[in-house]
Design a protein around this motif. Structure first.
Motif, mmCIF file in Angstrom:
data_model
loop_
_atom_site.group_PDB
_atom_site.id
_atom_site.type_symbol
_atom_site.label_atom_id
_atom_site.label_comp_id
_atom_site.label_asym_id
_atom_site.label_seq_id
_atom_site.Cartn_x
_atom_site.Cartn_y
_atom_site.Cartn_z
ATOM 1 N N PHE B 152 0.839 -1.219 -0.194
ATOM 2 C CA PHE B 152 0.006 0.074 0.048
ATOM 3 C C PHE B 152 0.841 1.004 0.033
ATOM 4 N N LEU B 153 1.962 1.407 0.795
ATOM 5 C CA LEU B 153 2.739 2.539 0.946
ATOM 6 C C LEU B 153 3.429 2.716 -0.330
ATOM 7 N N HIS B 154 3.387 1.694 -1.311
ATOM 8 C CA HIS B 154 4.011 2.035 -2.655
ATOM 9 C C HIS B 154 3.118 2.397 -3.761
ATOM 10 N N THR B 155 1.695 2.323 -3.456
ATOM 11 C CA THR B 155 0.950 2.740 -4.323
ATOM 12 C C THR B 155 0.606 4.148 -4.701
ATOM 13 N N GLU B 156 -0.148 4.789 -5.394
ATOM 14 C CA GLU B 156 -0.318 6.040 -5.565
ATOM 15 C C GLU B 156 -0.906 6.753 -4.468
ATOM 16 N N SER B 157 -1.872 5.823 -3.871
ATOM 17 C CA SER B 157 -2.683 6.401 -2.668
ATOM 18 C C SER B 157 -1.470 6.430 -1.352
ATOM 19 N N GLY B 158 -1.111 5.254 -1.296
ATOM 20 C CA GLY B 158 -0.013 5.234 -0.326
ATOM 21 C C GLY B 158 1.041 6.088 -0.115
ATOM 22 N N LEU B 159 1.652 6.387 -1.592
ATOM 23 C CA LEU B 159 2.686 7.662 -1.582
ATOM 24 C C LEU B 159 2.040 8.860 -0.890
ATOM 25 N N ALA B 160 0.696 9.164 -1.563
ATOM 26 C CA ALA B 160 0.033 10.404 -1.080
ATOM 27 C C ALA B 160 -0.119 10.473 0.603
ATOM 28 N N VAL B 161 -0.466 9.153 0.949
ATOM 29 C CA VAL B 161 -0.537 9.409 2.398
ATOM 30 C C VAL B 161 0.970 9.857 3.209
ATOM 31 N N ARG B 162 1.932 8.972 2.729
ATOM 32 C CA ARG B 162 3.247 9.254 3.088
ATOM 33 C C ARG B 162 3.782 10.841 3.096
ATOM 34 N N ALA B 163 3.171 11.298 1.879
ATOM 35 C CA ALA B 163 3.692 12.729 1.417
ATOM 36 C C ALA B 163 2.971 13.633 2.485
ATOM 37 N N THR B 164 1.630 13.320 2.587
ATOM 38 C CA THR B 164 1.080 14.156 3.511
ATOM 39 C C THR B 164 1.461 14.059 5.187
ATOM 40 N N GLY B 165 2.025 13.398 5.401
ATOM 41 C CA GLY B 165 2.787 13.297 6.765
ATOM 42 C C GLY B 165 4.012 13.988 6.804
ATOM 43 N N ASP B 166 4.476 13.883 5.338
ATOM 44 C CA ASP B 166 6.171 14.695 5.316
ATOM 45 C C ASP B 166 5.721 16.025 5.159
ATOM 46 N N ASN B 167 4.793 16.273 4.197
ATOM 47 C CA ASN B 167 4.891 17.867 3.699
ATOM 48 C C ASN B 167 3.560 18.250 3.307
ATOM 49 N N GLU B 168 2.434 18.467 3.970
ATOM 50 C CA GLU B 168 1.315 18.851 3.583
ATOM 51 C C GLU B 168 1.076 19.878 2.575
ATOM 52 N N ILE B 169 1.778 20.860 2.704
ATOM 53 C CA ILE B 169 1.557 22.255 1.713
ATOM 54 C C ILE B 169 2.028 21.620 0.484
ATOM 55 N N MET B 170 3.138 20.715 0.306
ATOM 56 C CA MET B 170 3.464 20.310 -0.771
ATOM 57 C C MET B 170 2.630 19.230 -1.658
ATOM 58 N N MET B 171 1.938 18.461 -0.587
ATOM 59 C CA MET B 171 1.057 17.546 -1.346
ATOM 60 C C MET B 171 -0.299 18.275 -1.676
ATOM 61 N N ARG B 172 -0.704 19.279 -1.264
ATOM 62 C CA ARG B 172 -1.887 19.946 -1.465
ATOM 63 C C ARG B 172 -1.531 20.772 -2.766
#
Lengths: 267, 299
Positions: B152-172
């Motif tokens: 899951f952490l390597h799917t598009e959704s999983g990557l988006a979850v990881r990026a959200t935890g890392d850098n919310e501004i960037m992900m938005r």
């Protein structure tokens, strides 16, 4: 292309700290036009970009993209058309993710995120190709976490990410300001290569007047939440930095006291 | 330590590891300390135990747990993202509410499963010992979940979850509604936690409304132990380390109880101190290294 009408943004409305950051700003950009924005601290440059990107919601006025009004859309809903490069190199990329993972996120900008693999082998080839154009050696470092890159490398990567999927509008918010001069130059060259020369409609905030006149097709100067100067075409071609300082004086009725602007003349 | 104690600790460690995977997902991936788990672990135990006690197939009963757990995570996520309640308070509100719901589900503070058929019984069918069956069941579930979480952490959704935890501004700015990613992460996390509760209840033969107290601290302790002992960088390594962290935690607890250093009453204090120490260790080592004048920190 971009149509901003009478945009007003007030911070802390109704409180003692109330501040009008944007005062009925109107602005139209033609498709493919590269526009630079200058102005002192608190002039409203960044606020304007953030209102266009949807990070801030304006109190009044409208923002339209290609005739479609987006004023009330949240930032992530505008991201399919608008991409934003921030001043802080730490903001444009996710530090704990690898170079290729960051690129994969950007490749799907504005798309729905699905339950399929985020990176396919074909993506890697494409990423390497594009990274090669940066000439920073990042194509060898697809699997490095971005936090191991320098500020300049991260900003270059952020620039590449914005163009991986071509946006309708690019917003560059002093994206070279926190880099050392040499790195800033590299990133500027990349900006010309990846954005200006690709004909992407762009709003670029800069504190460097010379840069503002040299790059792009049009220059706007802001002061206290208003656009006080808007030059393009032949008028702009012959403009020098000292003309710009004079024009600022005339338009604002104030001395240009922002040290940062004056000091940034050189380079 | 006797073999029984060691086997018990390892098995319990594996079953709690399912919960720890969930805590890893919120605490490390989403960067969100989620206290919902104190309510969603007993929620999973309660619903599965009640269903089994009333004659439902244990596999079916076990599968209901993660569904309810996901709803619990969803509620916390909505409280936090849509109503701007702080992460800690959102989790506490949900878990407090769940306490009453768990009592309602069970109609009593606890349910015994001692004579009921559980999933473990199916794994020891072919003449295997009960313990082998328990290892097999726990092992299969943990391996599957580790692989699922890793994938899951390597799917598009999983990557988006990881990026959200890392850098919310960037992900938005890349067009992802980070609120939804937080809700997704919290739901998946609590689904895992509730499943863990369901497996634990069947293993120990009862569900108890109070079995969830301190789950978050146990989860954090296990995550941190895993990181310290198996400091790996890859995602797969991190996920596997979490499982080992949970087992090591249980073994450590069994050991200190055995050696008589502490009594059962002191267990929570011991765990709290352990987590506190682990959380302040990076800060302490920074200060220590600064004093010692050494050059670089190993991040």
């Amino acid at each position: 292309m971009l149509n901003v009408k009478s945009l007003t943004k007030i911070f802390y409305p109704g409180s003692i700290n109330e501040r009008v950051a944007l005062d009925r700003v109107s602005l139209s950009l033609e498709k493919g036009q590269f526009t630079t924005i200058i102005g002192g601290n608190g002039a409203g440059k960044s606020t304007l970009l953030k209102c266009i990107a949807g990070i801030y919601q304006a109190e009044e006025g409208t923002v339209s993209l290609n005739g479609e009004e987006v004023t009330r859309l949240p930032d992530y809903r505008r991201a399919a058309s608008i991409c934003h490069v921030f001043q802080d190199p730490m903001v444009g990329t996710a530090a704990s993710l690898t170079v290729e993972e960051n690129l994969a996120l950007a490749l799907r900008r504005g798309d729905k995120r699905r339950l399929r693999w985020a990176i396919a082998d074909s993506n890697r080839v494409f990423f390497q190709e594009r990274l090669l154009s940066l000439q920073l050696g990042l194509e060898e470092r697809l699997n490095s976490p971005v936090k191991l890159l320098s500020g300049g490398q991260r900003q270059a990567l952020a620039l590449l990410m914005t163009t991986l999927k071509e946006p309708k509008l690019a917003l560059l918010d002093e994206h070279t300001a926190s880099l050392d001069p040499k790195t800033a130059n590299t990133v500027l060259e990349l900006t010309e290569k990846l954005i200006e020369n690709q004909g992407i409609t762009t709003l670029m905030v800069t504190h460097n007047m010379e840069q503002a006149l040299k790059m792009g097709h049009r220059t706007i100067m802001m002061h206290e939440g208003k656009i006080i100067l808007d030059v393009s075409g032949p008028d702009r071609k012959n403009l020098t930095v000292s003309d710009l300082v004079d024009m600022f004086y005339e338009a604002s009725g104030e001395e240009l006291q922002q040290d940062r602007l004056l000091l940034a003349k050189g380079r | 330590m006797s073999a029984v104690v060691i086997h018990g600790a390892i098995l319990l460690g594996l079953l709690y590891a399912i919960m720890v995977l969930g805590v890893f997902l919120t605490f490390r991936v989403l960067n969100y300390a989620d206290l919902t788990v104190d309510g969603s672990l007993p929620l999973g135990a309660a619903i599965t135990a009640s269903l089994i006690a009333t004659g439902t197939n244990p596999f079916l009963a076990t599968l209901v747990a993660p569904l309810l757990g996901a709803v619990a995570g969803l509620i916390t996520g909505i409280l936090h993202t849509k109503f701007s309640i702080t992460p800690l308070l959102s989790g506490i509100l949900t878990s407090i509410g769940l306490y009453s719901i768990n009592l309602r589900i069970m109609n009593s503070p606890n349910i015994s499963l001692l004579r009921a058929t559980t999933v473990y019984d199916y794994f020891s069918l072919g003449g295997l010992s009960a313990r082998t069956g328990e290892y097999l069941a726990a092992g299969v579930v943990v391996v599957i979940l580790v692989l699922l979480l890793y994938s899951f952490l390597h799917t598009e959704s999983g990557l988006a979850v990881r990026a959200t935890g890392d850098n919310e501004i960037m992900m938005r700015s890349q067009g992802v509604n980070t609120d939804n990613m937080k809700i997704l992460g919290l739901s998946l996390s609590n689904a895992l936690v509730a499943l863990s509760g369901a497996m634990i209840a069947q293993y120990q033969g009862f569900a108890d409304v109070n079995m969830g107290i301190g789950t978050i601290i146990v989860g954090l302790a296990s995550v941190i132990i895993g990181e310290v002992l198996f400091g790996v960088k890859s995602i797969l390594g991190k996920v596997v380390a979490v499982v080992f962290g949970s087992v090591v935690y249980r073994l450590a607890i069994a050991l200190v109880l055995r050696l008589g250093f502490i009594e059962h009453t002191d267990l929570r204090l011991f765990t709290a101190l352990l987590v506190t120490l682990a959380l302040i260790a990076p800060e302490l080592s920074k200060k220590f290294q600064a004093n010692a004048g050494s050059k670089r920190l190993s991040a």
